[in-house]
Design an enzyme around this catalytic site. Sequence first.
Site, PDB file in Angstrom:
ATOM      1  CG  HIS A 225      -0.084  17.863  -6.499  1.00  0.00           C
ATOM      2  ND1 HIS A 225       0.178  16.755  -5.737  1.00  0.00           N
ATOM      3  CD2 HIS A 225      -1.402  17.809  -6.764  1.00  0.00           C
ATOM      4  CE1 HIS A 225      -0.937  16.078  -5.534  1.00  0.00           C
ATOM      5  NE2 HIS A 225      -1.915  16.696  -6.147  1.00  0.00           N
ATOM      6  CE1 TYR A 229      -5.552  14.523  -9.354  1.00  0.00           C
ATOM      7  CE2 TYR A 229      -3.903  15.996  -8.442  1.00  0.00           C
ATOM      8  CZ  TYR A 229      -5.005  15.175  -8.268  1.00  0.00           C
ATOM      9  OH  TYR A 229      -5.531  14.992  -7.033  1.00  0.00           O
ATOM     10  CG  HIS A 376       0.329   8.393  -1.437  1.00  0.00           C
ATOM     11  ND1 HIS A 376      -1.028   8.214  -1.519  1.00  0.00           N
ATOM     12  CD2 HIS A 376       0.615   9.457  -2.216  1.00  0.00           C
ATOM     13  CE1 HIS A 376      -1.542   9.138  -2.310  1.00  0.00           C
ATOM     14  NE2 HIS A 376      -0.563   9.904  -2.755  1.00  0.00           N
ATOM     15  CG  PHE A 377       4.921   7.985  -4.984  1.00  0.00           C
ATOM     16  CD1 PHE A 377       5.542   8.754  -4.038  1.00  0.00           C
ATOM     17  CD2 PHE A 377       5.677   7.170  -5.800  1.00  0.00           C
ATOM     18  CE1 PHE A 377       6.918   8.700  -3.891  1.00  0.00           C
ATOM     19  CE2 PHE A 377       7.043   7.120  -5.666  1.00  0.00           C
ATOM     20  CZ  PHE A 377       7.661   7.882  -4.701  1.00  0.00           C
ATOM     21  CG  HIS A 378       5.897   2.596  -5.033  1.00  0.00           C
ATOM     22  ND1 HIS A 378       6.640   3.579  -4.452  1.00  0.00           N
ATOM     23  CD2 HIS A 378       6.678   2.075  -6.018  1.00  0.00           C
ATOM     24  CE1 HIS A 378       7.833   3.644  -5.044  1.00  0.00           C
ATOM     25  NE2 HIS A 378       7.879   2.754  -5.997  1.00  0.00           N
ATOM     26  NE  ARG A 441       9.724  10.482  -0.298  1.00  0.00           N
ATOM     27  CZ  ARG A 441       8.903  11.242  -1.040  1.00  0.00           C
ATOM     28  NH1 ARG A 441       8.338  12.319  -0.520  1.00  0.00           N
ATOM     29  NH2 ARG A 441       8.637  10.927  -2.278  1.00  0.00           N
ATOM     30  NE  ARG A 442      12.684  12.207  -2.028  1.00  0.00           N
ATOM     31  CZ  ARG A 442      11.901  13.118  -1.475  1.00  0.00           C
ATOM     32  NH1 ARG A 442      12.157  13.596  -0.275  1.00  0.00           N
ATOM     33  NH2 ARG A 442      10.863  13.572  -2.119  1.00  0.00           N
TER      34      ARG A 442
END
Lengths: 551, 158
Positions: A225, A229, A376-378, A441-442
Site C-alpha cells: 500500500h 503513495y 480504480h488504480f487505472h 480481475r487478473r
Amino acid sequence: MNTKSINPKVDRRDGKLAMAHFYVAFIALAIGGLAGLLQTLVRSGKFELPSWTGYYQILTIHGVVLGLVLTTFFIMGFQLSLVSKTSGTLTNKQRKTGWIGFWTMTIGTVMAAIMILTNQASVLYTFYAPLQAHALFYLGLTLVIVGSWIDGAAIIMAYSSWRKANPGKPSPLLTFMSLVNTLMWIVATIGVAATVLFQLLPWSLGLVERVDVLVSRTLFWYFGHPLVYFWLLPAYMAWYAIVPKIIGGKIFSDSLARMSFILFLLFSIPVGFHHQLMEPGIDPAWKFLQVILTFLVVIPSLMTAFSLFATFEMFGRSKGSTGLFGWVKKLPWGDARFAVPFIGMLAFIPAGAGGLVNASHQLNQVVHNTIWVTGHFHLTLATSVVLTFFGISYWLVPHLTGRVLTKAMNKLAIIQGIVWAIGMTFMSGAMHAAGLLGAPRRSSFSTYGGSEQAAEWIPYQVAQAVGGSILFLGIILMLYIFINLAFFAPKGEEEFPVGEVADQAEKTPMVFENWKLWLGITVLLILFAYTIPFIDMIENAPIGSKGYKFF
Amino acid sequence: MHIHKFEKIWLIFGITTLIVFLSVIGVSAFYLGNQPPSCLATINPEKVDTTAPFDKPGLKKVEGKEWDYELVFVASAFAYNPGQVEVPLGAKVKVIATTKDVIHGFQVAGTNINMMLEPGYISEFVTTFDKAGDYLIVCNEYCGVGHHMMSSKIEVVE
C-alpha cells in the site's frame, strides 16, 4: 524559503543521471503499454495470443514493468533532479551513488525480465506464493529495490549536506518532499525485502521446503500500500510546488505542504490489512483498526485539494477574475505543463472516492478482486500519477537535455492528455461497471461454461478493449514527444519551474525537519498495527506450502 | 502554525464526515456483525481430502446452529468440488471452503460472498440465499494458467 541555493539550471552531469533513469522508464512504458493493449484485446474475446505466449505472462510483464520499473525509475530520476535543482549540484560522491543505484536497478530489471520472458516467473508482480517463480526473478526484483535504496542514499546525503551548510533553516521544499518520499519508501520496502530474502529466495532455491503464505502476503502488503503513495507523492510534489509556478501563481502555504507530506509518511504504511480484508487468518478487529488508519490519509488528501484550488483561485483573482468561478477561465489551458497534470488532478476525485469503497470493511466484500479494483488504480496510478509524470517530462526532459518544448510539441502534448482522458473514461468506466456485476480481475477471457452472468460482462470487456486501444495511441504519442524532447527538439533553455511561497504565508516551523520524531512515530504506529496480529500469524501458523508451478 | 479560516472549515467538514463514515462501518461491523470472513481456523493443506468436513464437500442440513445448512467447497487448480450445487430458497447457509494447493478466490459473482482461500486456512461466511436463480462462482485470485476456467454454480431453487 531559501532561494539562494536554487541552481538556475540542473548541472549537466546530474541531468545525465536523471535522464538515464527516464530512458529506462520510457522503454518500460513502451513494453508495458503494449502488454496492456494485448490484455484488453484478449479479454474482449475477439483476439487470441500466439501460442508462444500466454495471457498471464503478458499480465506479469504489464504489472512488473509499469507498476515497478516505470514508476521507480521515473520517481528516482525526478527526485534526483529536484534535489540537484533546489539544494545545489550533487557532489561527485552523491552522483556516483546515484549511478550505482541506477545500474543496480537496471541489472535487476533485466534479470527479472529474462525470467518473465522465458515464462519462468508468471506469478504477477504481487508474487502469489505458493506459486513459485525462478529464484533469479526474486533476486532481480530485490536488486531493483536495493538499487532504489542506493539512489535514495544519494538524496539523503544531499539533504544532510544542505542542512549542515544552512544550520537552523528549513530545507528547500522540494528537497524536503523528495526526502519524505524516500524515507517512506525505505521503511515500506523493508517488508517486501524481508519476504523475498527470508522466505521466497531460500524457498525457490530449494534451501527450505515450505513457505508461510499468510506471513508472505502480510509482508508484501505492508509494502504494497505505501507503494501507491510512493507513486502519488511525486505527483503531489508537482501539484504543490511546481504547477503554481507554471501558472504564474504562488504556493499557498509551505508549512501545510510539509505537514501533509509528514501525515502521508505516518499513515501510509500501517494499513496493509485493507488489502487483506477477505483473508481467513487475520482477526477482524485488527482489520478494522487498519481500515481506520487507512482512512486517515483522507486528511492530507483534503489539505492537498484545498491548497491546489486555493493556489488556482488566488492566481485567477490576481488576474482580475470576478464571481465564484471566474478564475477558472484565467488558468493557462493552452500550456501542456499545466493542462495535462490538471486532467490527472480531476481524475483523482472519482479515483479517491473509489478508493474509499475498496478500503471499507464491508463494501470491499462486493468489489474485492473484481475488475472494479483494476478500474480504480487505472484512475489513480495510470491517470492521476502518470499524466502528472508526463506533464513533468514536458519541461524536465528538455531542461535536462538543453532543448525546448516547441509550440508544436506543446499542442501534441495537450492532444496526448485528451486522448488519455478519453481512453481511460472508456476503459476504467467499463471496468468499474463490470466489477460491480462480479467480473473478476487478473483473468483471461472466459465464458465460464456459457454462464448467463458471465455473458453480461462481455460488452463491458469490449468497451475496455476500445479504451485500451485509444490509450495505446496515447502511449505512442507520448513516446514520440519524449524522443523529440530528448534528442531532436531545438537547442535552448527550458525553465525548471520551482514555486515560491505566497507573501502572506507564515514562517515554516523547524519541527518538520525533526526526523527522530517523525520516524519514531511512524515506527510506533507500525508496531501498534502489526505486532500482535503478526505474532498471532506465526503462533497459529498451519504447516507451510510447497511450491507450485502452474504456468 | 497558521491555518487559513476556509481551510479550517474545509478540514473540520472533512474530518467530521470521516468520523461519521467510520462510525457507520464500525456499527455495522461490531453491532450488526457484518465482519469480513476471518474464521482463524487452520488445516493441513495436504490432508484436506481426509479432514472433515472437506472429505464430503456439498450441502448438508445441520441442527441446533444459527444457520440451517453448511455448504462445503474444496478448491484446487483449476476446479471447485462440488462443481454445481442446489440450495433451497431462503436457506441460511454457512459457506465453508479451503484450498488444496495454491491461493484461490471464491466469489459468488454479483453478491457480497467473497473470500480468499489460502493454503492452510479455512474460510467461512454466513449468508442467506433469498433470491432464486443461478449464481456463478468464480475464482477471482490468480492461481495459474487455468485460472479463468475455474468456476462452479449455485442454483437457488424453491
